[in-house]
Each structure stands twice: as C-alpha cells, then as structure tokens.
Design an enzyme around this catalytic site. Structure first.
Site, mmCIF file in Angstrom:
data_model
loop_
_atom_site.group_PDB
_atom_site.id
_atom_site.type_symbol
_atom_site.label_atom_id
_atom_site.label_comp_id
_atom_site.label_asym_id
_atom_site.label_seq_id
_atom_site.Cartn_x
_atom_site.Cartn_y
_atom_site.Cartn_z
ATOM 1 C CG ASP A 290 8.178 -6.769 -77.488
ATOM 2 O OD1 ASP A 290 7.796 -5.876 -78.659
ATOM 3 O OD2 ASP A 290 9.679 -6.781 -77.438
ATOM 4 C CD GLN B 264 15.222 -3.334 -78.974
ATOM 5 O OE1 GLN B 264 14.246 -2.426 -78.903
ATOM 6 N NE2 GLN B 264 15.334 -3.890 -80.110
ATOM 7 C CE LYS C 219 11.027 -1.032 -80.284
ATOM 8 N NZ LYS C 219 11.577 -2.272 -80.190
#
Ligand code: NAP
Length: 283
Positions: free
Chosen positions: A120, A97, A53
C-alpha cells in the site's frame, strides 16, 4: 472545448494484461505473487473494496488470501497476525483495509507491516523513501494518478499542479510525486483562503476532498487537466466524484470520470506493487 477522457478502466485493463504475463513468468520460476488482505469488522464499503481487490488478484494470477477478524479483535491480536504474515514466505504483500475500529491504532498497525511487504506504500519508511526519491512502493492512488497523466503524454515538467486535499494517503503523496516529475506544486485544504486563486491557475488539478460536486467549472482554468479522486454517492445513490463532471468537461483539456477513473488504477497499482515485491524479495 470538450475534454478528452482519461479512462482509468481502459488503462487498468491494458496494464493488468501485462501483469498477467509477468505473473506467468514468475510462476515458471516457481514464484507465485501472494497478497494477504486483513479485513476487520463488517463495514460494507470495506468489504466491497476487499472483494474488488481479491477479484483483481485472481484475474492477474496473484494468489490472495483474506484474513477476516471481528471488530472486537484487540490491537495485540491484529499485530500478532501481521507478524505471522511478515514471516510467511508465500506472502509478498500485506494490506490492512482501513479504517480500523477506534480502539486500534492505525499508525501502530501500518508500522507493524514489514516495509518489504507494504504494498500500500503507507509505512513511514516507504513514505520517507518516496520523499527522498528512492526506489520504493509508491502509495497506490497517487501512483495510479501519475500513470494516468503519463499515459496521455501530458507534460508535467514545469507545470503548475494544484492538489486540493492533504490526506496522508492521497493529497500529500500525489503532490510529492508531481514534484518529483518537476511540477510546481500548490496544496489547498480546508483552511485555504481564496482557493479559486490557486485552482484557477492550475495546469494540472487533482481534487481529493470527498464531497460530491465540491468543485465547479468556475474553479478550473481553460485547458486544465482535471483528476477527480473523490468517490461519493449523490442523492440518487449514484457514484460521483468531487468535480462537477459535466461542467468541467466543457473547459478542461483532459478529465478523469467517476466511476471508471482513478479507482481501477488504484487497485492496478496494488497488483503492480505485489508483483514487484515477489520479483524483489522472493526467498
Ligand atoms: P480525507 O482524508 O477526508 O481528506 C480530505 C481532504 O479534503 C482533507 O485534506 C481536507 O482538508 C480537504 N478538504 C475538506 N473540505 C475542504 C474544503 N472545503 N476546501 C478544501 N479542502 C477541503 O479524504 P481522502 O482519504 O484523501 O479521500 C478523498 C476522496 O477520495 C474521498 O472521496 C475518497 O473516497 C476518495 N478516494 C478514492 C480513492 C480511489 O481509489 N478512487 C482512493 C482513496 C480515496 P483538511 O486536511 O484541512 O481537513
């Protein structure tokens, strides 16, 4: 029939070029899109996702910063870190994460992220907005899947879409997005009886289970569009999806490969959401 491959890698590369231009335009206005990634603990898979990422951010001109916390961090400390990032003007997206260590509530952490920085798309407010068809950050994997289907001009409206898997991050939201595109949607999961009756009638079949070679070609209708979300290691340590790719390729009209399919698009939609957040919410 040999299926046309929907390459997430190629589509991601095209989209990232456009995104780079968008970030350059923003920079001319004095805004650099910023993504903060929080990594708790030492899980190697999580670390490699985070690295990918960050690399994608730097290639697209997005500022990224990594907050590494030990797996002994308390929930309170993690929430405090999120609070600081919520208030930081140079940060437009916050990503924690997953998975987190067992002593930390993932729900509490997701809900602590400001919905305006939830790139997200996991915050209940954004999920609610998605369900009611409002403009919001869409969860990246489902968003990427819809983009892949559309990129080939495949009609979704009126089609029977079957989603195997009902997780909060993939299965449930991808079904909602397909519904929004006017598909007739069926969900299958571990308690579904006679699953083949459903998958065999799918015009669009999305498989998000997490088991190598879970779905053989016997479960697929001739000419179906097959989207394989799974990421698994086979006995030789190679990355494979949930679908028997070689078999499915013979009867599907379109298919996504693993690797190089849904994965690169997931990261790409994260970049997209971060840029949109910078465009919308920069002070
Ligand atoms: P998950 O939370 O473990 O959910 C798996 C789903 O599969 C559950 O809904 C489960 O049903 C269902 N399932 C399990 N066994 C089944 C069976 N025998 N028959 C029918 N359904 C069954 O997984 P996830 O997070 O959605 O991820 C799924 C896969 O996608 C994993 O391989 C993951 O690594 C991959 N993934 C890839 C990306 C990407 O960017 N490429 C992103 C996210 C995830 P129940 O609900 O009944 O238990």
């Amino acid at each position: 029939m040999s299926a046309t491959i929907i390459s997430g890698k190629e589509l991601a590369s095209e989209k990232r070029k456009q995104m780079k231009e968008e970030t350059e335009k923003l920079k001319e206005q004095g805004i650099t899109p910023g993504l903060a990634v929080i990594l708790v603990g030492e899980d190697p898979a999580s670390r490699s996702y985070v690295k990918a990422k960050q690399k994608a951010c730097s290639e697209t001109g997005i500022h990224s910063e990594l907050e590494e916390l030990p797996d002994t961090v308390t929930e309170e400390e993690l929430l405090e870190k999120i609070d600081q990032l919520n208030k930081a003007d140079h940060i437009h997206g916050i990503l924690v994460q997953l998975p987190l260590p067992g002593h930390i509530s993932e729900e509490a952490v997701i809900e602590a992220i400001s919905p305006e920085k939830d790139v997200d798309g996991f915050h209940p407010v954004n999920i609610g907005r998605m369900m009611t068809g409002q403009d919001t950050f869409l969860p990246c994997t489902p968003f990427g899947i819809i983009e892949m289907i559309k990129s080939k001009g495949i009609e979704i409206k009126g089609k029977h879409a079957v989603v195997v898997g009902r997780s909060n991050i993939v299965g449930k939201p991808v079904g909602q997005l397909l519904l929004k595109e006017d598909a007739t949607v069926t969900y299958c999961h571990s308690r579904t009886e006679n699953m083949k009756d459903y998958t065999k009638s799918a015009d669009i079949l999305v498989v998000a289970v997490g088991k190598a070679f879970f779905l053989s070609k016997d479960y697929i209708k001739e000419g179906a569009v097959v989207i394989d979300v799974g990421v698994n290691r086979n006995d030789d340590g190679k990355l494979v999806g949930d679908v028997d790719y070689e078999g499915a390729k013979e009867i599907a009209s379109y298919i996504t490969p693993v690797p190089g399919g849904v994965g690169p698009m997931t990261i790409t939609m994260l970049l997209h959401n971060t840029i949109v957040s910078a465009q919308k919410y920069s002070a």
